[in-house]
Design an enzyme around this catalytic site. Structure first.
Site, mmCIF file in Angstrom:
data_model
loop_
_atom_site.group_PDB
_atom_site.id
_atom_site.type_symbol
_atom_site.label_atom_id
_atom_site.label_comp_id
_atom_site.label_asym_id
_atom_site.label_seq_id
_atom_site.Cartn_x
_atom_site.Cartn_y
_atom_site.Cartn_z
ATOM 1 N N HIS A 62 0.822 -1.212 0.000
ATOM 2 C CA HIS A 62 0.000 0.000 0.000
ATOM 3 C C HIS A 62 0.850 1.253 0.000
ATOM 4 C CE1 HIS A 62 -3.165 -2.679 0.299
ATOM 5 N NE2 HIS A 62 -4.067 -1.841 0.757
ATOM 6 N N ARG A 69 -5.093 -10.501 -5.075
ATOM 7 C CA ARG A 69 -6.346 -9.788 -4.823
ATOM 8 C C ARG A 69 -6.820 -9.152 -6.120
ATOM 9 N NH1 ARG A 69 -7.918 -4.537 -1.157
ATOM 10 N NH2 ARG A 69 -6.134 -3.648 -2.254
ATOM 11 N N GLU A 79 -16.336 -4.644 2.306
ATOM 12 C CA GLU A 79 -15.717 -3.362 2.638
ATOM 13 C C GLU A 79 -16.599 -2.134 2.500
ATOM 14 O OE1 GLU A 79 -12.208 -2.679 0.285
ATOM 15 O OE2 GLU A 79 -12.928 -3.904 -1.346
ATOM 16 N N ASP A 112 -12.220 1.163 3.671
ATOM 17 C CA ASP A 112 -13.286 1.575 2.760
ATOM 18 C C ASP A 112 -14.620 1.694 3.479
ATOM 19 O OD1 ASP A 112 -12.837 2.017 -0.294
ATOM 20 O OD2 ASP A 112 -11.321 0.624 0.397
ATOM 21 N N ARG A 114 -6.571 -3.759 7.881
ATOM 22 C CA ARG A 114 -6.452 -2.504 8.626
ATOM 23 C C ARG A 114 -5.308 -1.667 8.115
ATOM 24 N NH1 ARG A 114 -6.774 -5.210 13.953
ATOM 25 N NH2 ARG A 114 -8.876 -4.776 14.644
ATOM 26 N N ARG A 165 -9.198 6.262 -3.695
ATOM 27 C CA ARG A 165 -8.937 5.179 -2.743
ATOM 28 C C ARG A 165 -8.916 5.743 -1.332
ATOM 29 N NH1 ARG A 165 -7.241 0.199 -5.792
ATOM 30 N NH2 ARG A 165 -7.979 -0.606 -3.835
HETATM 31 P P1 PGA Z 1 -7.270 -0.703 -0.316
HETATM 32 O O1 PGA Z 1 -6.767 -0.442 1.165
HETATM 33 O O2 PGA Z 1 -7.593 0.612 -0.894
HETATM 34 O O3 PGA Z 1 -6.113 -1.373 -0.928
HETATM 35 O O4 PGA Z 1 -8.433 -1.613 -0.151
HETATM 36 C C1 PGA Z 1 -7.100 0.677 1.787
HETATM 37 C C2 PGA Z 1 -6.410 0.761 3.105
HETATM 38 O O5 PGA Z 1 -5.794 -0.159 3.546
HETATM 39 O O6 PGA Z 1 -6.545 1.811 3.712
#
Ligand code: PGA
Length: 897
Positions: free
Chosen positions: A161, A416, A526, A563, A601, A733
């Site tokens: 991420h 994923r 989510e 999310d 998380r 996002r």
């Molecule tokens: P994602 O994760 O956008 O990859 O679902 C968001 C996050 O972990 O805050």
């Protein structure tokens, strides 16, 4: 930079690290002197590089910033005017001075956590011993403790991420600085040794000042994966056996029995190069390459270990079993190890050939961990049998433990993908078969079709069929999964999963690709609606005989924290997450299915972050029964796992929390607490959406008041900031959404909605119930303490300043309204907590935020000014300066998205 001396004053009272009744004042003097030492060196470095006048300028800005924070309007004015007067070429160095100082303060704090001074309070061994003792004192039988620990299953999922703002070369230098500080703590250093370490610190800080803070290019997913492997190599490879030694010792002390030899309480999974949700750069080819690299890295690390054992295990006495394996060899252990070394070399060459795209001849290579485990275990047993227990339980034991933790793949890889991509694949397939359009079918029709096809072994896709490029990519990814041994894979995660058909669709695509052994296919729920319907979806699946046969008593479900919070606000999302977990546990219990909950998380509160202990103990009872699977993202990987000393501590923290949660079941919520949460959740969601979704000018305000647009340009990760181009905040996002608000310090997503809902309850005269919940229910107590933390980091004055500089007059009432709400919310939470100031029980945290503000304020003021100039007239110099301020503020807040 004598100016920095003031930065780390000890907290007035004890800190939260010690629980009530055991007050022991932490000693911050070492931290204080380290911060000041690093600050001095930074000052000297800057003076040497930029001249004394530059250092004086920085000092002037700092003094004014402090004065402004202490409430002097004149100092604030003078500070702003000083910053406005900066020439273009001064912008970057000034911002860097403050940003680098904040980085250095972070390193000193990080090192403090693992320092000798703090060991009596914070060391992993202390934590483990203290907790096992407490469990016994609370009446838990020693056998039960030993069984719980033997069954421990902690899977940490390292994601790519894009929240790590510090580039890898800097992370490395920061690690070296931390190491120097640790060395300087040692007693008995000679003067020569001390001055060598100081010189090294000066060298490292000079390297930082004279280097670039940012990558020029975005990393590729392969770069990201390599970064992940480096974390294993530099930290986890050492940390895991060390953690297990400590756990073993604590267990032996308190339960009279050590850890089983083949225990594997912890393992690692990677999303780097496998998570393709919204990231077109992660292709099937990339996943294949990354998985090979992962094996290569494991083989390389084992080679180092085996070489070391070869040096050491030159003993000659052995038991019969080993004699048989080693034939006539005079040094039987070495003979066995030589065989392993050859196997590893062959394997490495083989993988290298594959990476070059060649097709190497099939040779006997390492494919299963038993090939390492068995010979090493034979050596171990022989040493024990021959009275050399001490040697057996030295480096050899560490290697055995690594084999169980890292296997031959180093980490397992998850894949994923977004559910919509699977729907698209099935839509093309059904259309090409002349069956109509899957995408248009209702849920029942989709499910019936999928189940029919799942029970049917003939190929689904027509011959000579040419799917679109996007669909081909989905199919290719399934083909990569089919090529892999099951142990190399973790799970196939479906983001934005909504229906049972979303899960069955993936099973069908995997079956079609030839995946023989079942890998867990985990729906990721989510959004608020999806979390609320998770139970229904899972029970629909489990009712089906094909599905229940396929999963054979085990399933994995992922809970999406960020999310859901972006969708409904933090309070409603956290209750939906809690409820979903409870309901899923219940439904899986009914079907006799073991449920692994996978927690997605982030590090920040708005993305579900909380200190490990609090986060785990506030989960519903029973939710950790089958272990813990949780994402570790971006800068959290660095701060929790990046140094092996930190990683040992983190693993111990998780262990302790899981044992407590499983052995002393946390209190289940009472009915009136539940009703209260239902009401709070509905109210807070409505209040949150009234702003974020229903206020027509909100999105334009967000765009102007935060650096959202500029963030997308930061080359942080390989993934784009949006799921699709254009759109409002729906396609943005969760990470940049939170990141943007933490820059202008309104921290909106982490609090909006919660306070308003709580205030309604207080207004109805029910504050006492909230207080009871806060005292007796860890889930609720954690919610309030996270709100306090966010409120303490939020800053109305700065947010107002951004509005003044950046937001057109007609949009300004929105910001003013939000700040008014924030002030009311803070008052509400303080009333419930019965406190006068925020973080009254976490004085050190409050203190560090306060002290950091002196350094982040100039960065915030500068950022607003730079954003304004750059929005009027873009320039690379301005953009670079903006990036420096973004990184500096993130360092000050200690996290980003
Ligand atoms: P994602 O994760 O956008 O990859 O679902 C968001 C996050 O972990 O805050």
């Amino acid at each position: 930079m004598g100016l920095l001396l003031s930065c780390c004053r000890p907290a007035a009272q004890g800190c939260q690290l010690v629980s009530a009744g055991q007050v022991r004042e932490p000693d911050y003097s070492g931290l204080r002197s380290n911060v000041s030492q690093l600050g001095h060196i930074l000052g000297e470095t800057m003076a040497a590089a930029e001249g004394d006048a530059f250092l004086e300028l920085i000092e002037r800005i700092r003094v004014l910033s402090k004065g402004a924070r202490d409430g002097s309007p004149a100092d604030r004015e003078a500070l702003l005017s000083q910053l406005r007067q900066l020439d273009d070429e001064q912008l970057v160095p000034v911002a860097r001075a403050f940003a680098q100082f904040l980085n250095l303060a972070n390193i000193a704090e990080q090192q403090h956590m693992v320092s000798r001074t703090m060991a009596p309070l914070l060391s992993a061994s202390r934590n483990l011993n203290k907790s096992l003792l407490e469990l016994r004192e609370e009446g838990v039988a020693t056998q039960q403790i030993a069984d719980t620990i033997a069954a421990l299953k902690i899977e940490l999922v390292l994601t790519a991420h894009p929240t790590e703002i510090t580039r890898r070369t800097l992370i490395h230098k920061h690690g070296e600085i931390g190491e120097c500080l640790s060395q300087l703590e040692l007693a008995g250093l000679t003067e020569r040794e001390q001055s060598r370490l100081h010189a090294r610190l000066r060298e490292l800080i000079a390297q930082i000042w004279h280097g670039d803070d940012f990558r020029r290019e975005r990393p590729t997913p392969v770069d990201e994966a390599k970064w992940g492997f480096a974390v294993v190599e530099e930290s986890l490879w050492r940390a895991v056996p060390e953690f297990m030694r400590r756990l073993d010792e604590a267990l032996e002390t308190h339960c009279g029995t050590g850890l089983p030899l083949d225990a594997a309480p912890v393992s690692f999974v990677s999303w780097m190069g496998g998570d393709r949700d919204g990231n077109p750069n992660v292709t099937a080819e990339v996943t294949r390459e990354v998985m090979l690299l992962s094996r290569w890295q494991a083989v390389d690390l084992y080679q180092g270990d085996i070489e070391r054992l070869l040096e050491e295990l030159s003993m000659t006495r052995c038991n019969d079993a080993l004699r048989e394996l080693a034939a006539e060899a005079h040094e039987p252990y070495r003979a066995i190890l030589r065989g392993l070394r050859d196997l590893l070399r062959r394997t490495q060459q083989h993988i290298e050939a594959l990476l070059r795209g060649e097709t190497p001849a099939p040779v006997d290579i390492l494919v299963s961990e038993e090939q390492l485990w068995e010979p090493l275990l034979a050596c171990y047993q022989s040493l024990v049998d021959c009275g050399m227990q001490l040697i057996a339980r030295g480096s050899l034991l560490d290697v055995l433990r690594r084999v169980r933790c890292f296997g031959v793949h180093l980490v397992r890889h998850d894949i994923r993908q977004d559910s919509a991509r699977h729907t698209q694949a099935l839509s093309e397939i059904t259309r090409s078969l002349g069956l109509g359009d899957y995408a248009e079918w209702d849920e029942d029709t989709r499910r019936a079709f999928l189940l029919r096809e799942l029970g049917n072994r003939r190929p689904l896709t027509p011959r000579r069929w040419q799917p679109s490029a996007d669909v081909q990519e989905v199919l290719d990814t399934c083909a990569v999964a089919a090529e892999q041994p099951t142990r190399a894979l973790g799970a196939y995660v479906i983001s934005m999963a909504r229906q049972a058909s979303d899960v069955l669709a993936v099973h069908l695509l995997l079956q079609e690709a030839g995946v023989e052994e079942a890998i867990p296919v985990a729906p990721l729920f989510e959004t608020l609606d999806d979390l609320s319907r998770a139970r229904e979806v899972v029970s629909t699946l489990l009712r089906d005989s094909w599905y229940s046969g396929q999963v054979a008593g085990r399933m994995m479900v992922m809970i999406g924290y960020s999310d859901s919070a972006k969708d409904a606000g933090v309070l409603a999302a956290s209750w939906a997450q809690y409820r979903a977990q409870e309901e899923l546990l219940e439904v899986c219990g009914q079907y006799g299915v073991e449920l692994t909950l996978f927690h997605g998380r982030g590090g920040t509160i708005g993305r579900g972050g909380a200190p490990a202990q609090q986060a785990l103990l506030s989960q519903p009872p029973g939710s950790l029964k089958n272990g813990l699977r949780v994402t570790e993202q971006g800068e959290m990987i660095r701060t929790k796992l990046g140094w092996s000393s930190l990683a040992v501590k983190t693993l111990a923290l998780y262990t302790v929390a899981i044992c407590r949660a499983n052995l002393l079941t946390p209190p289940a919520p009472r009915d009136d607490w539940r009703q209260m949460m239902e009401a709070l959740s509905a109210d807070s969601c409505a209040a949150y959406r009234a702003v974020v979704r229903e206020e027509p000018e909100f999105v334009p305000y967000f765009r102007q008041a935060t650096p959202e647009q500029e963030l997308a340009k930061l080359p942080l990760g390989s993934r784009p900031a949006r799921r699709k181009a254009g759109g409002g905040i729906e396609s943005l996002r969760a990470i940049p959404w939170i990141f943007a608000w933490s820059q202008n310090r309104l921290m909106l997503p982490a609090w909006l909605g919660a306070g308003a809902a709580l205030a309604n309850v207080v207004a109805q005269g029910k504050a006492a119930l909230l207080q009871q919940m806060a005292q007796e229910w860890p889930f609720f107590a954690t919610r309030l303490s996270m709100l306090e933390m966010v409120y303490a980091k939020a800053d109305e004055g700065l947010s107002a300043y951004y509005d003044d500089v950046l937001v057109p007059a007609e949009l300004q009432p929105i910001g003013a309204g939000l700040r008014k709400q924030l002030a009311m919310d803070i008052a509400t939470v303080l009333t419930i907590q019965g406190a006068e100031v925020l973080l009254s029980e976490q004085t050190w945290t409050a203190e560090t935020i306060r002290l950091r503000n002196i350094y982040t304020d100039p960065l915030n003021f500068l950022q607003a000014e730079l954003l304004k100039r750059n929005r009027q007239r873009q320039s690379p110099e301005l953009e670079r300066a903006i990036m420096v301020t973004i990184a500096g503020i993130a360092a000050g807040m200690r996290n980003t998205g």
